[in-house]
Design a protein around this motif. Structure first.
Motif, PDB file in Angstrom:
ATOM      1  N   LYS A 102      36.024   5.810  53.183  1.00  9.87           N
ATOM      2  CA  LYS A 102      35.192   6.666  52.337  1.00  9.87           C
ATOM      3  C   LYS A 102      36.024   7.862  51.887  1.00  9.87           C
ATOM      4  CE  LYS A 102      31.517   8.402  50.369  1.00  9.87           C
ATOM      5  NZ  LYS A 102      30.860   7.776  49.197  1.00  9.87           N
ATOM      6  N   ILE A 103      36.013   8.127  50.578  1.00  6.14           N
ATOM      7  CA  ILE A 103      36.759   9.248  50.003  1.00  6.14           C
ATOM      8  C   ILE A 103      35.777  10.179  49.307  1.00  6.14           C
ATOM      9  CG2 ILE A 103      38.541   9.938  48.360  1.00  6.14           C
ATOM     10  CD1 ILE A 103      39.889   7.273  48.808  1.00  6.14           C
ATOM     11  N   LEU A 104      35.885  11.462  49.602  1.00  6.42           N
ATOM     12  CA  LEU A 104      35.000  12.466  49.009  1.00  6.42           C
ATOM     13  C   LEU A 104      35.845  13.602  48.452  1.00  6.42           C
ATOM     14  CD1 LEU A 104      32.070  13.533  48.559  1.00  6.42           C
ATOM     15  CD2 LEU A 104      32.324  14.719  50.748  1.00  6.42           C
ATOM     16  N   GLU A 105      35.641  13.919  47.184  1.00  7.65           N
ATOM     17  CA  GLU A 105      36.366  15.031  46.564  1.00  7.65           C
ATOM     18  C   GLU A 105      35.573  16.325  46.729  1.00  7.65           C
ATOM     19  OE1 GLU A 105      38.268  16.463  42.255  1.00  7.65           O
ATOM     20  OE2 GLU A 105      37.051  14.633  42.397  1.00  7.65           O
ATOM     21  N   PHE A 106      36.280  17.403  47.060  1.00  7.38           N
ATOM     22  CA  PHE A 106      35.663  18.725  47.076  1.00  7.38           C
ATOM     23  C   PHE A 106      36.454  19.650  46.154  1.00  7.38           C
ATOM     24  CE2 PHE A 106      38.777  18.746  50.457  1.00  7.38           C
ATOM     25  CZ  PHE A 106      39.367  19.992  50.379  1.00  7.38           C
ATOM     26  N   ILE A 107      35.831  20.747  45.761  1.00  4.96           N
ATOM     27  CA  ILE A 107      36.390  21.641  44.751  1.00  4.96           C
ATOM     28  C   ILE A 107      37.044  22.843  45.419  1.00  4.96           C
ATOM     29  CG2 ILE A 107      35.917  22.932  42.642  1.00  4.96           C
ATOM     30  CD1 ILE A 107      35.379  19.916  42.466  1.00  4.96           C
ATOM     31  N   MET A 108      38.246  23.151  44.979  1.00  9.04           N
ATOM     32  CA  MET A 108      38.977  24.323  45.458  1.00  9.04           C
ATOM     33  C   MET A 108      38.997  25.373  44.353  1.00  9.04           C
ATOM     34  SD  MET A 108      40.898  26.013  47.561  1.00  9.04           S
ATOM     35  CE  MET A 108      42.121  27.326  47.464  1.00  9.04           C
ATOM     36  N   GLU A 109      38.494  26.584  44.650  1.00  6.21           N
ATOM     37  CA  GLU A 109      38.475  27.671  43.676  1.00  6.21           C
ATOM     38  C   GLU A 109      39.026  28.937  44.305  1.00  6.21           C
ATOM     39  OE1 GLU A 109      34.624  28.337  42.055  1.00  6.21           O
ATOM     40  OE2 GLU A 109      34.625  26.515  40.836  1.00  6.21           O
ATOM     41  N   TYR A 110      39.648  29.769  43.466  1.00  7.53           N
ATOM     42  CA  TYR A 110      40.098  31.073  43.926  1.00  7.53           C
ATOM     43  C   TYR A 110      38.904  32.005  44.076  1.00  7.53           C
ATOM     44  CZ  TYR A 110      44.845  29.601  42.722  1.00  7.53           C
ATOM     45  OH  TYR A 110      46.039  28.939  42.654  1.00  7.53           O
ATOM     46  N   LYS A 111      39.039  32.970  44.964  1.00  7.12           N
ATOM     47  CA  LYS A 111      37.992  33.972  45.107  1.00  7.12           C
ATOM     48  C   LYS A 111      37.959  34.861  43.871  1.00  7.12           C
ATOM     49  CE  LYS A 111      38.245  34.167  50.156  1.00  7.12           C
ATOM     50  NZ  LYS A 111      38.515  35.020  51.338  1.00  7.12           N
ATOM     51  N   ASN A 112      36.775  35.395  43.586  1.00 13.54           N
ATOM     52  CA  ASN A 112      36.622  36.250  42.412  1.00 13.54           C
ATOM     53  C   ASN A 112      37.529  37.470  42.531  1.00 13.54           C
ATOM     54  OD1 ASN A 112      34.678  34.560  41.330  1.00 13.54           O
ATOM     55  ND2 ASN A 112      33.002  35.627  42.348  1.00 13.54           N
ATOM     56  N   GLN A 113      38.314  37.688  41.481  1.00 12.91           N
ATOM     57  CA  GLN A 113      39.220  38.829  41.447  1.00 12.91           C
ATOM     58  C   GLN A 113      38.750  39.812  40.379  1.00 12.91           C
ATOM     59  OE1 GLN A 113      43.160  37.322  40.828  1.00 12.91           O
ATOM     60  NE2 GLN A 113      43.213  36.225  42.769  1.00 12.91           N
ATOM     61  N   LYS A 114      38.715  41.079  40.744  1.00 13.85           N
ATOM     62  CA  LYS A 114      38.285  42.107  39.808  1.00 13.85           C
ATOM     63  C   LYS A 114      39.386  42.378  38.787  1.00 13.85           C
ATOM     64  CE  LYS A 114      35.191  44.444  43.053  1.00 13.85           C
ATOM     65  NZ  LYS A 114      34.854  45.744  43.718  1.00 13.85           N
ATOM     66  N   VAL A 115      38.996  42.407  37.531  1.00 13.36           N
ATOM     67  CA  VAL A 115      39.938  42.678  36.448  1.00 13.36           C
ATOM     68  C   VAL A 115      39.726  44.110  35.982  1.00 13.36           C
ATOM     69  CG1 VAL A 115      40.731  41.988  34.164  1.00 13.36           C
ATOM     70  CG2 VAL A 115      39.880  40.259  35.766  1.00 13.36           C
ATOM     71  N   ASP A 116      40.778  44.926  36.111  1.00 10.90           N
ATOM     72  CA  ASP A 116      40.666  46.333  35.751  1.00 10.90           C
ATOM     73  C   ASP A 116      40.649  46.547  34.240  1.00 10.90           C
ATOM     74  OD1 ASP A 116      40.659  46.937  38.449  1.00 10.90           O
ATOM     75  OD2 ASP A 116      42.841  47.184  38.529  1.00 10.90           O
ATOM     76  N   SER A 117      41.341  45.679  33.507  1.00 10.30           N
ATOM     77  CA  SER A 117      41.427  45.868  32.064  1.00 10.30           C
ATOM     78  C   SER A 117      40.084  45.572  31.402  1.00 10.30           C
ATOM     79  CB  SER A 117      42.504  44.953  31.480  1.00 10.30           C
ATOM     80  OG  SER A 117      42.204  43.598  31.760  1.00 10.30           O
ATOM     81  N   LYS A 118      39.779  46.349  30.378  1.00 12.11           N
ATOM     82  CA  LYS A 118      38.538  46.175  29.646  1.00 12.11           C
ATOM     83  C   LYS A 118      38.675  45.038  28.639  1.00 12.11           C
ATOM     84  CE  LYS A 118      37.166  51.026  30.037  1.00 12.11           C
ATOM     85  NZ  LYS A 118      36.781  52.254  29.287  1.00 12.11           N
ATOM     86  N   ALA A 119      37.537  44.432  28.329  1.00  7.86           N
ATOM     87  CA  ALA A 119      37.531  43.343  27.355  1.00  7.86           C
ATOM     88  C   ALA A 119      37.853  43.894  25.969  1.00  7.86           C
ATOM     89  CB  ALA A 119      36.176  42.652  27.352  1.00  7.86           C
ATOM     90  N   ILE A 120      38.792  43.264  25.288  1.00 12.34           N
ATOM     91  CA  ILE A 120      39.187  43.680  23.941  1.00 12.34           C
ATOM     92  C   ILE A 120      38.682  42.635  22.957  1.00 12.34           C
ATOM     93  CG2 ILE A 120      41.111  44.207  22.417  1.00 12.34           C
ATOM     94  CD1 ILE A 120      42.721  44.995  24.864  1.00 12.34           C
ATOM     95  N   PRO A 121      37.741  42.990  22.081  1.00 12.41           N
ATOM     96  CA  PRO A 121      37.225  42.017  21.111  1.00 12.41           C
ATOM     97  C   PRO A 121      38.277  41.652  20.072  1.00 12.41           C
ATOM     98  CG  PRO A 121      36.321  44.193  20.678  1.00 12.41           C
ATOM     99  CD  PRO A 121      37.082  44.301  21.966  1.00 12.41           C
ATOM    100  N   VAL A 122      38.174  40.429  19.559  1.00 14.11           N
ATOM    101  CA  VAL A 122      39.105  39.924  18.553  1.00 14.11           C
ATOM    102  C   VAL A 122      38.305  39.465  17.343  1.00 14.11           C
ATOM    103  CG1 VAL A 122      40.856  38.198  18.018  1.00 14.11           C
ATOM    104  CG2 VAL A 122      40.767  39.210  20.300  1.00 14.11           C
TER     105      VAL A 122
END
Length: 208
Positions: A102-122
Protein backbone atom coordinates in the motif's frame (compact mmCIF):
# COMPACT_ATOMS: atom_id res chain seq x y z
CA UNK A 1 -9.47 -15.20 1.41
CA UNK A 2 -9.40 -11.44 0.79
CA UNK A 3 -6.88 -9.38 2.76
CA UNK A 4 -6.72 -5.59 2.53
CA UNK A 5 -3.78 -3.46 3.64
CA UNK A 6 -4.28 0.26 4.25
CA UNK A 7 -2.47 3.31 5.65
CA UNK A 8 -4.55 5.88 7.51
CA UNK A 9 -3.14 9.18 8.73
CA UNK A 10 -4.55 11.08 11.70
CA UNK A 11 -4.39 14.32 9.71
CA UNK A 12 -7.22 14.25 7.19
CA UNK A 13 -5.73 16.76 4.72
CA UNK A 14 -2.38 14.87 4.72
CA UNK A 15 -0.44 18.19 4.85
CA UNK A 16 2.71 18.31 6.99
CA UNK A 17 5.53 20.77 7.62
CA UNK A 18 9.21 20.30 8.36
CA UNK A 19 10.00 18.94 11.85
CA UNK A 20 6.43 17.65 12.27
CA UNK A 21 5.71 14.00 13.07
CA UNK A 22 3.61 11.95 10.65
CA UNK A 23 1.23 9.87 12.79
CA UNK A 24 -1.20 7.25 11.59
CA UNK A 25 -2.11 3.57 11.50
CA UNK A 26 -1.45 0.50 9.40
CA UNK A 27 -4.73 -1.38 9.07
CA UNK A 28 -5.03 -5.03 8.05
CA UNK A 29 -8.57 -6.18 7.27
CA UNK A 30 -9.42 -9.85 6.83
CA UNK A 31 -12.37 -12.12 7.62
CA UNK A 32 -10.07 -14.94 8.69
CA UNK A 33 -6.66 -15.49 10.21
CA UNK A 34 -3.75 -13.87 8.35
CA UNK A 35 -0.22 -15.23 8.35
CA UNK A 36 2.71 -13.11 7.23
CA UNK A 37 6.48 -12.88 7.50
CA UNK A 38 6.69 -9.26 8.57
CA UNK A 39 5.30 -5.79 7.87
CA UNK A 40 7.61 -2.93 6.87
CA UNK A 41 6.79 0.77 6.70
CA UNK A 42 9.09 3.16 4.84
CA UNK A 43 8.97 6.82 3.85
CA UNK A 44 10.26 7.96 0.48
CA UNK A 45 10.79 11.26 -1.27
CA UNK A 46 11.11 11.25 -5.05
CA UNK A 47 12.03 13.86 -7.63
CA UNK A 48 11.00 12.76 -11.13
CA UNK A 49 11.49 14.41 -14.52
CA UNK A 50 9.03 14.16 -17.39
CA UNK A 51 10.69 14.07 -20.81
CA UNK A 52 9.01 15.23 -24.00
CA UNK A 53 10.04 15.95 -27.58
CA UNK A 54 10.55 19.61 -26.63
CA UNK A 55 12.92 19.14 -23.70
CA UNK A 56 14.53 15.71 -24.09
CA UNK A 57 18.05 17.05 -24.74
CA UNK A 58 17.87 19.87 -22.19
CA UNK A 59 16.56 17.75 -19.32
CA UNK A 60 19.11 15.02 -20.00
CA UNK A 61 21.87 17.62 -19.62
CA UNK A 62 20.19 18.97 -16.49
CA UNK A 63 19.89 15.46 -15.03
CA UNK A 64 23.58 14.71 -15.60
CA UNK A 65 24.61 17.95 -13.84
CA UNK A 66 22.21 17.60 -10.88
CA UNK A 67 23.57 16.62 -7.47
CA UNK A 68 21.77 14.98 -4.51
CA UNK A 69 20.42 17.48 -1.98
CA UNK A 70 19.29 16.54 1.53
CA UNK A 71 16.95 19.53 1.85
CA UNK A 72 13.22 18.89 2.08
CA UNK A 73 11.35 20.63 -0.70
CA UNK A 74 7.64 21.30 -0.94
CA UNK A 75 5.42 18.84 -2.77
CA UNK A 76 5.16 19.92 -6.39
CA UNK A 77 3.32 18.40 -9.36
CA UNK A 78 4.67 20.22 -12.39
CA UNK A 79 4.96 19.82 -16.13
CA UNK A 80 8.64 18.82 -16.18
CA UNK A 81 9.42 18.03 -12.53
CA UNK A 82 7.39 16.43 -9.74
CA UNK A 83 8.39 16.29 -6.05
CA UNK A 84 6.41 13.71 -4.09
CA UNK A 85 6.54 12.09 -0.65
CA UNK A 86 5.16 8.62 0.04
CA UNK A 87 4.52 6.18 2.84
CA UNK A 88 4.97 2.61 1.63
CA UNK A 89 3.76 -0.38 3.63
CA UNK A 90 4.60 -3.95 2.58
CA UNK A 91 3.43 -7.24 4.02
CA UNK A 92 5.65 -10.23 3.23
CA UNK A 93 3.76 -13.49 2.81
CA UNK A 94 4.55 -17.10 1.95
CA UNK A 95 5.32 -18.28 -1.57
CA UNK A 96 1.74 -19.41 -2.10
CA UNK A 97 0.34 -15.96 -1.31
CA UNK A 98 1.10 -12.69 -3.03
CA UNK A 99 2.83 -9.95 -1.05
CA UNK A 100 0.63 -6.95 -0.22
CA UNK A 101 1.66 -3.34 -0.73
CA UNK A 102 0.00 0.00 0.00
CA UNK A 103 1.37 3.41 -1.03
CA UNK A 104 0.00 6.68 0.33
CA UNK A 105 1.15 10.14 -0.74
CA UNK A 106 1.23 12.99 1.76
CA UNK A 107 1.86 16.69 1.16
CA UNK A 108 4.96 18.53 2.33
CA UNK A 109 4.62 22.32 2.75
CA UNK A 110 6.81 25.03 4.20
CA UNK A 111 5.58 26.87 7.26
CA UNK A 112 4.01 30.26 6.65
CA UNK A 113 6.69 32.91 6.42
CA UNK A 114 5.96 36.57 7.04
CA UNK A 115 6.82 38.84 4.13
CA UNK A 116 7.97 42.28 5.22
CA UNK A 117 7.72 43.86 1.78
CA UNK A 118 4.43 45.46 0.84
CA UNK A 119 2.43 44.32 -2.16
CA UNK A 120 3.24 46.42 -5.23
CA UNK A 121 0.39 46.56 -7.78
CA UNK A 122 1.21 46.15 -11.47
CA UNK A 123 -0.81 47.87 -14.20
CA UNK A 124 -1.14 46.34 -17.67
CA UNK A 125 -2.63 47.23 -21.03
CA UNK A 126 -3.59 44.88 -23.90
CA UNK A 127 -4.03 46.07 -27.49
CA UNK A 128 -3.72 44.30 -30.87
CA UNK A 129 -0.18 45.70 -31.18
CA UNK A 130 0.91 44.20 -27.84
CA UNK A 131 -0.12 40.64 -28.73
CA UNK A 132 2.52 38.09 -29.74
CA UNK A 133 2.38 35.11 -32.12
CA UNK A 134 -0.60 36.54 -34.04
CA UNK A 135 -0.78 35.66 -37.74
CA UNK A 136 -3.71 37.72 -38.97
CA UNK A 137 -3.38 40.93 -37.00
CA UNK A 138 -5.15 42.96 -39.71
CA UNK A 139 -8.36 40.95 -39.25
CA UNK A 140 -8.51 41.66 -35.53
CA UNK A 141 -10.86 44.39 -34.28
CA UNK A 142 -9.36 47.36 -32.53
CA UNK A 143 -9.63 47.08 -28.74
CA UNK A 144 -8.11 48.39 -25.53
CA UNK A 145 -8.11 46.33 -22.32
CA UNK A 146 -6.58 47.71 -19.16
CA UNK A 147 -6.25 46.26 -15.71
CA UNK A 148 -4.24 45.88 -12.55
CA UNK A 149 -2.78 42.95 -10.62
CA UNK A 150 -2.69 43.75 -6.92
CA UNK A 151 0.58 41.87 -6.38
CA UNK A 152 2.90 39.66 -8.43
CA UNK A 153 4.10 37.85 -5.27
CA UNK A 154 1.17 35.82 -3.98
CA UNK A 155 0.42 33.23 -1.34
CA UNK A 156 -1.18 30.21 -2.97
CA UNK A 157 -3.61 29.96 -0.04
CA UNK A 158 -4.80 33.56 -0.50
CA UNK A 159 -7.08 35.01 -3.23
CA UNK A 160 -5.48 36.31 -6.42
CA UNK A 161 -7.03 39.75 -6.92
CA UNK A 162 -7.02 42.55 -9.45
CA UNK A 163 -9.14 44.51 -11.90
CA UNK A 164 -9.96 44.20 -15.61
CA UNK A 165 -11.65 46.85 -17.74
CA UNK A 166 -12.53 46.71 -21.45
CA UNK A 167 -12.30 50.35 -22.47
CA UNK A 168 -12.84 49.92 -26.20
CA UNK A 169 -13.77 47.21 -28.71
CA UNK A 170 -14.94 47.72 -32.29
CA UNK A 171 -16.63 44.29 -32.43
CA UNK A 172 -19.52 43.04 -30.26
CA UNK A 173 -18.36 41.21 -27.13
CA UNK A 174 -19.93 37.80 -26.57
CA UNK A 175 -17.70 36.50 -23.80
CA UNK A 176 -14.49 37.15 -21.88
CA UNK A 177 -12.22 34.27 -20.91
CA UNK A 178 -9.67 34.59 -18.10
CA UNK A 179 -6.98 31.97 -17.59
CA UNK A 180 -4.52 31.48 -14.77
CA UNK A 181 -1.50 29.81 -16.39
CA UNK A 182 1.43 28.30 -14.52
CA UNK A 183 4.69 28.67 -16.47
CA UNK A 184 7.41 26.21 -15.48
CA UNK A 185 11.05 26.76 -16.46
CA UNK A 186 13.65 24.02 -16.09
CA UNK A 187 17.20 23.71 -17.36
CA UNK A 188 20.88 24.37 -16.85
CA UNK A 189 23.79 26.04 -18.66
CA UNK A 190 23.06 23.99 -21.81
CA UNK A 191 19.63 25.58 -22.18
CA UNK A 192 16.19 25.99 -20.70
CA UNK A 193 12.80 24.49 -21.43
CA UNK A 194 9.64 26.45 -20.69
CA UNK A 195 6.06 25.29 -20.82
CA UNK A 196 2.76 26.39 -19.34
CA UNK A 197 -0.47 24.73 -18.31
CA UNK A 198 -3.84 26.22 -17.40
CA UNK A 199 -4.68 26.00 -13.69
CA UNK A 200 -7.97 27.93 -13.66
CA UNK A 201 -10.28 28.99 -16.48
CA UNK A 202 -13.07 31.56 -16.09
CA UNK A 203 -15.65 32.35 -18.77
CA UNK A 204 -17.79 35.49 -18.50
CA UNK A 205 -20.76 35.52 -20.89
CA UNK A 206 -22.41 38.65 -22.23
CA UNK A 207 -26.11 38.83 -23.05
CA UNK A 208 -27.06 40.88 -26.09
Amino acid sequence: MSVQLDIRLKRVNKIYHEEEIVIGYVVVESRSEVKHEGITLTMEGNVTMQLSSKNVGILEAFYSSAKPVLTLYETYHGVFISIQYYLKCEMKRSLLNKDLQKILEFIMEYKNQKVDSKAIPVNFSITPESLQNVRYRKNMPNFVIKGRIDSTVCNIMQPFTGELCIEKCDAPIRSVELQLVRVETCGCSEGYSRDGNVILDFLILYRV
